[in-house]
Each structure stands twice: as C-alpha cells, then as structure tokens.
Scaffold this motif. Structure first.
Motif, mmCIF file in Angstrom:
data_model
loop_
_atom_site.group_PDB
_atom_site.id
_atom_site.type_symbol
_atom_site.label_atom_id
_atom_site.label_comp_id
_atom_site.label_asym_id
_atom_site.label_seq_id
_atom_site.Cartn_x
_atom_site.Cartn_y
_atom_site.Cartn_z
ATOM 1 N N LEU A 21 0.819 -1.208 0.000
ATOM 2 C CA LEU A 21 0.000 0.000 0.000
ATOM 3 C C LEU A 21 0.858 1.266 0.000
ATOM 4 C CD1 LEU A 21 -2.887 -0.953 2.464
ATOM 5 C CD2 LEU A 21 -3.018 -0.685 -0.020
ATOM 6 N N GLY A 22 1.936 1.253 0.781
ATOM 7 C CA GLY A 22 2.859 2.393 0.791
ATOM 8 C C GLY A 22 3.498 2.620 -0.563
ATOM 9 N N MET A 23 3.863 1.523 -1.239
ATOM 10 C CA MET A 23 4.458 1.642 -2.571
ATOM 11 C C MET A 23 3.480 2.272 -3.554
ATOM 12 S SD MET A 23 6.429 -2.015 -2.985
ATOM 13 C CE MET A 23 6.811 -1.725 -4.712
ATOM 14 N N VAL A 24 2.247 1.794 -3.522
ATOM 15 C CA VAL A 24 1.241 2.337 -4.440
ATOM 16 C C VAL A 24 1.011 3.810 -4.139
ATOM 17 C CG1 VAL A 24 -1.204 2.218 -5.087
ATOM 18 C CG2 VAL A 24 0.136 0.117 -4.874
ATOM 19 N N LEU A 25 0.870 4.152 -2.879
ATOM 20 C CA LEU A 25 0.633 5.547 -2.487
ATOM 21 C C LEU A 25 1.795 6.444 -2.908
ATOM 22 C CD1 LEU A 25 -1.169 7.572 -0.959
ATOM 23 C CD2 LEU A 25 0.143 7.016 1.085
ATOM 24 N N LEU A 26 3.030 6.014 -2.637
ATOM 25 C CA LEU A 26 4.195 6.816 -3.018
ATOM 26 C C LEU A 26 4.307 6.963 -4.539
ATOM 27 C CD1 LEU A 26 6.996 5.729 -0.542
ATOM 28 C CD2 LEU A 26 6.043 8.008 -0.843
ATOM 29 N N ALA A 27 4.024 5.896 -5.266
ATOM 30 C CA ALA A 27 4.090 5.974 -6.732
ATOM 31 C C ALA A 27 3.054 6.953 -7.269
ATOM 32 C CB ALA A 27 3.897 4.590 -7.344
ATOM 33 N N VAL A 28 1.844 6.919 -6.711
ATOM 34 C CA VAL A 28 0.793 7.843 -7.150
ATOM 35 C C VAL A 28 1.179 9.283 -6.822
ATOM 36 C CG1 VAL A 28 -1.600 8.560 -6.704
ATOM 37 C CG2 VAL A 28 -1.067 6.147 -7.114
ATOM 38 N N VAL A 29 1.704 9.507 -5.615
ATOM 39 C CA VAL A 29 2.142 10.859 -5.226
ATOM 40 C C VAL A 29 3.253 11.334 -6.154
ATOM 41 C CG1 VAL A 29 3.345 12.150 -3.421
ATOM 42 C CG2 VAL A 29 1.402 10.702 -2.830
ATOM 43 N N GLN A 30 4.197 10.460 -6.447
ATOM 44 C CA GLN A 30 5.315 10.818 -7.325
ATOM 45 C C GLN A 30 4.824 11.195 -8.723
ATOM 46 O OE1 GLN A 30 8.240 11.644 -6.598
ATOM 47 N NE2 GLN A 30 9.827 10.428 -7.544
ATOM 48 N N ILE A 31 3.906 10.399 -9.254
ATOM 49 C CA ILE A 31 3.350 10.693 -10.584
ATOM 50 C C ILE A 31 2.588 12.015 -10.555
ATOM 51 C CG2 ILE A 31 1.652 9.937 -12.298
ATOM 52 C CD1 ILE A 31 2.519 7.029 -11.557
ATOM 53 N N GLY A 32 1.798 12.214 -9.506
ATOM 54 C CA GLY A 32 1.045 13.462 -9.380
ATOM 55 C C GLY A 32 1.948 14.673 -9.280
ATOM 56 N N LEU A 33 3.005 14.573 -8.482
ATOM 57 C CA LEU A 33 3.948 15.693 -8.350
ATOM 58 C C LEU A 33 4.630 16.001 -9.677
ATOM 59 C CD1 LEU A 33 5.636 14.998 -4.888
ATOM 60 C CD2 LEU A 33 4.182 16.942 -5.492
ATOM 61 N N ARG A 34 5.018 14.968 -10.408
ATOM 62 C CA ARG A 34 5.691 15.185 -11.694
ATOM 63 C C ARG A 34 4.754 15.832 -12.710
ATOM 64 N NH1 ARG A 34 9.036 9.585 -12.561
ATOM 65 N NH2 ARG A 34 10.631 10.014 -11.013
ATOM 66 N N ASN A 35 3.546 15.326 -12.789
ATOM 67 C CA ASN A 35 2.608 15.817 -13.803
ATOM 68 C C ASN A 35 2.012 17.175 -13.453
ATOM 69 O OD1 ASN A 35 2.995 13.597 -15.408
ATOM 70 N ND2 ASN A 35 1.257 12.488 -14.596
ATOM 71 N N MET A 36 1.758 17.441 -12.188
ATOM 72 C CA MET A 36 1.065 18.673 -11.800
ATOM 73 C C MET A 36 1.999 19.797 -11.376
ATOM 74 S SD MET A 36 -2.193 17.197 -9.800
ATOM 75 C CE MET A 36 -3.205 15.925 -10.493
ATOM 76 N N ALA A 37 3.098 19.434 -10.731
ATOM 77 C CA ALA A 37 3.986 20.476 -10.213
ATOM 78 C C ALA A 37 5.343 20.486 -10.903
ATOM 79 C CB ALA A 37 4.164 20.304 -8.711
ATOM 80 N N GLY A 38 5.635 19.473 -11.701
ATOM 81 C CA GLY A 38 6.920 19.415 -12.381
ATOM 82 C C GLY A 38 8.088 19.119 -11.457
ATOM 83 N N VAL A 39 7.824 18.564 -10.297
ATOM 84 C CA VAL A 39 8.872 18.204 -9.340
ATOM 85 C C VAL A 39 8.694 16.741 -8.947
ATOM 86 C CG1 VAL A 39 9.076 20.539 -8.409
ATOM 87 C CG2 VAL A 39 7.529 18.921 -7.320
ATOM 88 N N SER A 40 9.707 16.207 -8.306
ATOM 89 C CA SER A 40 9.592 14.842 -7.780
ATOM 90 C C SER A 40 10.404 14.739 -6.503
ATOM 91 C CB SER A 40 10.069 13.823 -8.806
ATOM 92 O OG SER A 40 11.452 13.965 -9.042
ATOM 93 N N LEU A 41 10.083 13.751 -5.726
ATOM 94 C CA LEU A 41 10.833 13.461 -4.510
ATOM 95 C C LEU A 41 11.962 12.512 -4.886
ATOM 96 C CD1 LEU A 41 7.751 12.855 -2.194
ATOM 97 C CD2 LEU A 41 9.110 14.939 -2.382
ATOM 98 N N ILE A 42 13.187 12.958 -4.717
ATOM 99 C CA ILE A 42 14.346 12.207 -5.211
ATOM 100 C C ILE A 42 14.530 10.869 -4.497
ATOM 101 C CG2 ILE A 42 16.033 13.286 -3.688
ATOM 102 C CD1 ILE A 42 17.881 13.357 -6.215
ATOM 103 N N TRP A 43 14.050 10.746 -3.273
ATOM 104 C CA TRP A 43 14.255 9.529 -2.491
ATOM 105 C C TRP A 43 13.211 8.451 -2.761
ATOM 106 C CZ3 TRP A 43 10.015 8.751 0.508
ATOM 107 C CH2 TRP A 43 9.243 9.866 0.806
ATOM 108 N N VAL A 44 12.155 8.777 -3.510
ATOM 109 C CA VAL A 44 11.076 7.817 -3.716
ATOM 110 C C VAL A 44 11.514 6.647 -4.599
ATOM 111 C CG1 VAL A 44 8.781 7.482 -4.738
ATOM 112 C CG2 VAL A 44 9.216 9.430 -3.242
#
Length: 164
Positions: A21-44
C-alpha cells in the motif's frame, strides 16, 4: 507456541500489505507531483526499489510458511506413491540447504554494504533495507528444515494439490 506463530504470521501478512500500500501511495504521489507540479521526490525511486526487494522476500517467506513455492515435480509423477515422502523430504532438505547458503553469503553482503557506508535513500544506509535478504532466507531455511523434521516423524502437513 501456536499463539506466537499466529502473531508472527499476522505480522508477515500485515507487513507485506503495508509495504504494498505504501508503494502504491508513493508511486501515485510521485506521478502526481511530476505531472502537476513538475517536481519529484528524489528519495522515492530508490525507496520503491528497496520496497520491491522486501515485497519479494516477504512473499517468499509467506509461500514457505504455506509450502506453496513453485515446484517442478517430475519424479513424483512417475514413481510410486510410496516414494513421495522420500522425494518431499529430499526437496525440503535441499531447499533448506540452499536457503541457508544464500542467507550465509548475504550476511557477508550486508556487512560489506555496512563497511562501504553508502546511502540508499533519505539518509538511510544501504545495508539497512538489505537486512531482509539474510533474514528472509534464514526464515525460509528454518521453515523447510521444520517441514523436513515433521516429515521424518510422519507429521508433515499435506502439500497442496497440483494445478490441473
């Protein structure tokens, strides 16, 4: 003893679910950050790679608990049923030996990672998430050794039926 084993089994099950569940949540957050804000969390990304390792080994531990590992049973199909306990015992002992060997050498790997002092992600040393390797293979070795000993006494739980 049964209560302890039941608790440990629930811990394994809960841990694999929580990590997935954590993996799915982090992947979704990462995709959302990349697509909406143009940033990503480098440690994900490295965290997710290590989480895949954990999922794989926890899944293997759970499969060994249920004696549901993939097996190729060529001899069992052609030999008389009276040989089945011998074949099963040999496979259990061989599996325990291989898992013990992998656990032993992976301890050396984790020690080397500790000595190198590399960082895996978010300031966590690389050896920490890799501890699952010797731990998981040790647990699997112990489980198959127990199955072997139970088989010697004729008390080994029945294997699941083959598919098909």
């Amino acid at each position: 003893m049964r209560r302890l084993l039941s608790w440990l089994h629930r811990l394994e099950d809960g841990l694999i679910v929580a990590i997935l569940l954590g993996m799915v949540l982090l992947a979704v957050v990462q995709i959302g950050l990349r697509n909406m804000a143009g940033v990503s969390l480098i440690w994900v990304e490295p965290l997710l790679r290590n989480a895949v390792l954990w999922i794989g080994l926890l899944g293997a531990m759970i499969a060994s608990r249920r004696d549901e590992h993939i097996r190729i049973d060529l001899l069992g199909q052609w030999l008389p049923k009276s040989f089945q306990p011998w074949i099963t015992g040999t496979v259990d002992l061989f599996t325990a030996a291989i898992c013990t060997l992998v656990a032993w050498y992976s301890i050396g790997f984790v020690i080397e990672e500790y000595q190198y002092g590399e960082i895996a992600f978010a300031g966590i040393p690389s050896w920490m998430p890799q501890v699952i390797i010797p731990f998981g293979f040790s647990v699997m070795a112990l489980r198959y050794l127990v199955l072997f000993v139970l088989g010697l006494g004729g008390r080994r739980p029945c294997m699941r039926e083959p598919l098909g």
